[in-house]
Design an enzyme around this catalytic site. Structure first.
Site, mmCIF file in Angstrom:
data_model
loop_
_atom_site.group_PDB
_atom_site.id
_atom_site.type_symbol
_atom_site.label_atom_id
_atom_site.label_comp_id
_atom_site.label_asym_id
_atom_site.label_seq_id
_atom_site.Cartn_x
_atom_site.Cartn_y
_atom_site.Cartn_z
ATOM 1 C CE LYS A 1 -34.563 -32.695 -94.365
ATOM 2 N NZ LYS A 1 -34.763 -32.800 -95.797
ATOM 3 N N GLY B 1 -17.513 -29.460 -94.712
ATOM 4 C CA GLY B 1 -18.780 -28.747 -94.550
ATOM 5 C C GLY B 1 -18.877 -27.956 -93.269
HETATM 6 P P1 AMP Z 1 -26.310 -31.031 -92.406
HETATM 7 O O1 AMP Z 1 -26.128 -30.334 -93.714
HETATM 8 O O2 AMP Z 1 -27.255 -32.163 -92.430
HETATM 9 O O3 AMP Z 1 -25.002 -31.366 -91.727
HETATM 10 O O4 AMP Z 1 -27.063 -29.976 -91.459
HETATM 11 C C1 AMP Z 1 -26.498 -28.771 -91.101
HETATM 12 C C2 AMP Z 1 -27.583 -27.852 -90.651
HETATM 13 O O5 AMP Z 1 -28.278 -28.413 -89.560
HETATM 14 C C3 AMP Z 1 -27.071 -26.507 -90.187
HETATM 15 O O6 AMP Z 1 -27.472 -25.525 -91.095
HETATM 16 C C4 AMP Z 1 -27.724 -26.335 -88.824
HETATM 17 O O7 AMP Z 1 -28.240 -25.035 -88.632
HETATM 18 C C5 AMP Z 1 -28.834 -27.353 -88.852
HETATM 19 N N1 AMP Z 1 -29.266 -27.714 -87.502
HETATM 20 C C6 AMP Z 1 -28.502 -28.136 -86.493
HETATM 21 N N2 AMP Z 1 -29.231 -28.294 -85.369
HETATM 22 C C7 AMP Z 1 -30.498 -27.958 -85.674
HETATM 23 C C8 AMP Z 1 -31.710 -27.896 -84.943
HETATM 24 N N3 AMP Z 1 -31.751 -28.217 -83.645
HETATM 25 N N4 AMP Z 1 -32.828 -27.486 -85.582
HETATM 26 C C9 AMP Z 1 -32.779 -27.159 -86.887
HETATM 27 N N5 AMP Z 1 -31.665 -27.202 -87.635
HETATM 28 C C10 AMP Z 1 -30.528 -27.589 -87.042
#
Ligand code: AMP
Length: 397
Positions: free
Chosen positions: A200, A354
């Site tokens: 996000k 992470g």
């Molecule tokens: P964060 O915790 O914000 O770093 O987000 C990590 C998550 O973002 C991971 O579980 C990924 O699978 C997800 N992610 C990365 N690219 C995409 C995408 N194009 N669409 C949906 N989720 C995504």
């Protein structure tokens, strides 16, 4: 750094209370699946033992929500730690963390001996930074050392609270985290490239804004790239989109231009109809995302462009996967970026904890990275330019 470190305190003959980050992942049977956090604590533990201290270690594990819960007992950690140190670790399996027996054992502790308290989050006061609990913990020792970078962004009784009652210093792990990440932000070798991915935009706004003042290049991928693409006028199909952040994305794009920061967005993306691995997928340019399709990874042209930017960088900071890397068909972007960062031997490379750390470990390149932070949330807040309360509370030099 203006905080006291181990070199600034005399620990000979002293009992030292040490906040570690032993919040290790456990499998369903309660076995430790990755002991990285325990091994990361060893330099501080060994330094203190070699310098004549007795140690009372403490940590949280998981989220027992302020109540004793055997599923989150630190017993497994005491056993693993005992193997790694090759010495007995006295485990105080006390639901109240501190009671009369624990106090007595602490008072009888001899130089070279190691005690581990039960999970600090068995007590509600821990996450509320309760004064009484902080006093009870500090009554056990002469000095306090904080080495838990993973919780440094929180003011809890066992990290910030105890600093009120004992002379304090940061341990070697926190010192290293601050040296490497602080150095990269304050006095970076340039060009400095920040690579930001993850789900996000809303989670990364402050990081993007802060890095806008520091970085030469910002690369954006992951789920949040589609909100930026929408802000540029592209259709993004059913990709992850934060409608209410489109304006903000537009502003960030403008700000980058004003500040002369090069902001790189993907040129192409891998799309699929459904959010699952076993589904039809193909790559399109970002201006041709078909209706009813969602973007799940960066495409080949983007990978080539990002490689060029990474190759020319002297400092690289990476936080967040570039695609849905948990699914093998959409992991190529993230794995390629991990490899390019590892292969750039001219750069200081820093990976926030992470998912990005997991990605680089999974492909076996962790040892090629200058620094992998042990704190996902803490490193993100550090990159946002925030003061970390767990470190702020420690005595200044
Ligand atoms: P964060 O915790 O914000 O770093 O987000 C990590 C998550 O973002 C991971 O579980 C990924 O699978 C997800 N992610 C990365 N690219 C995409 C995408 N194009 N669409 C949906 N989720 C995504």
């Amino acid at each position: 750094m203006n905080k006291k470190t181990l070199k600034d305190i005399d620990v000979q003959g002293k009992t030292v209370l040490v906040r570690c980050d032993f919040n290790v992942p456990l499998d369903k049977e309660g076995n430790i699946t990755d002991d990285n956090r325990i091994t990361s604590s060893l330099p501080t533990i060994n330094y203190l033992l070699e310098n004549g201290a007795s140690l009372i270690l403490m940590s949280h594990l998981g989220r027992p929500n302020g109540e004793p819960n055997p599923n989150y007992s630190l017993k497994v950690v005491s056993e693993r730690l005992s193997e790694l140190l090759n010495k007995n670790v006295i485990f105080e399996d006390c639901d109240k963390i501190v009671d009369e027996k624990v106090k007595e054992d602490a008072a009888n502790l001899k130089a070279g001996e190691v005690m581990l308290l039960q999970n600090t989050r068995y007590r509600k006061e821990e996450t509320k930074n309760g004064e009484e609990f902080a006093k009870e913990l500090s009554s056990l020792a002469d000095l306090y050392v904080n080495d838990a970078f993973g919780t440094a962004h929180r003011a809890h009784a066992s990290n910030a609270g105890v600093c009120k009652y004992l002379p304090s210093a940061v341990g070697l792990l926190i010192e290293k985290e601050l040296d490497v990440m602080g150095g990269a932000l304050e006095n970076p070798k340039r060009p400095l490239t920040a690579i930001l991915g993850g789900a996000k935009v809303s989670d990364k706004i402050s990081v993007i804004e802060n890095l806008m003042n520091i970085a030469d290049n910002i690369i954006i991928g992951g789920g949040m790239m589609y909100t930026f693409l929408k802000a540029q006028g592209y259709n993004v199909g059913t990709s992850l989109l934060e409608e209410d952040k489109i304006e903000l994305a537009k502003n960030l794009l403008l700000k980058a231009e004003e500040k002369n920061v090069k902001l790189f967005l993907p040129k192409d993306t891998v799309v699929a109809k459904e959010f699952k691995n076993d589904t039809e997928f193909f790559t399109v340019d970002v201006d041709k995302i078909p209706e009813g399709y969602m973007g799940l990874d960066i495409g080949e042209k983007t990978i080539v462009k990002f490689k060029q930017v990474i190759d020319e960088s002297k400092t690289i900071i990476w936080n967040g996967p570039l695609g849905v890397f948990e699914m093998s068909n959409f992991a190529k972007g993230t794995n390629s970026i991990a490899r390019f960062i590892a292969e750039n031997k001219n750069a200081v490379s820093i990976i926030g904890g992470g998912d990005s750390a997991a990605a680089v470990e999974k492909i076996g390149l962790a040892s090629e990275i200058t620094h992998i932070s042990t704190g996902g949330g803490a490193s993100l807040e550090f990159l946002e330019g925030k003061i970390l309360p767990g470190i702020d509370a420690v005595d200044n030099k």
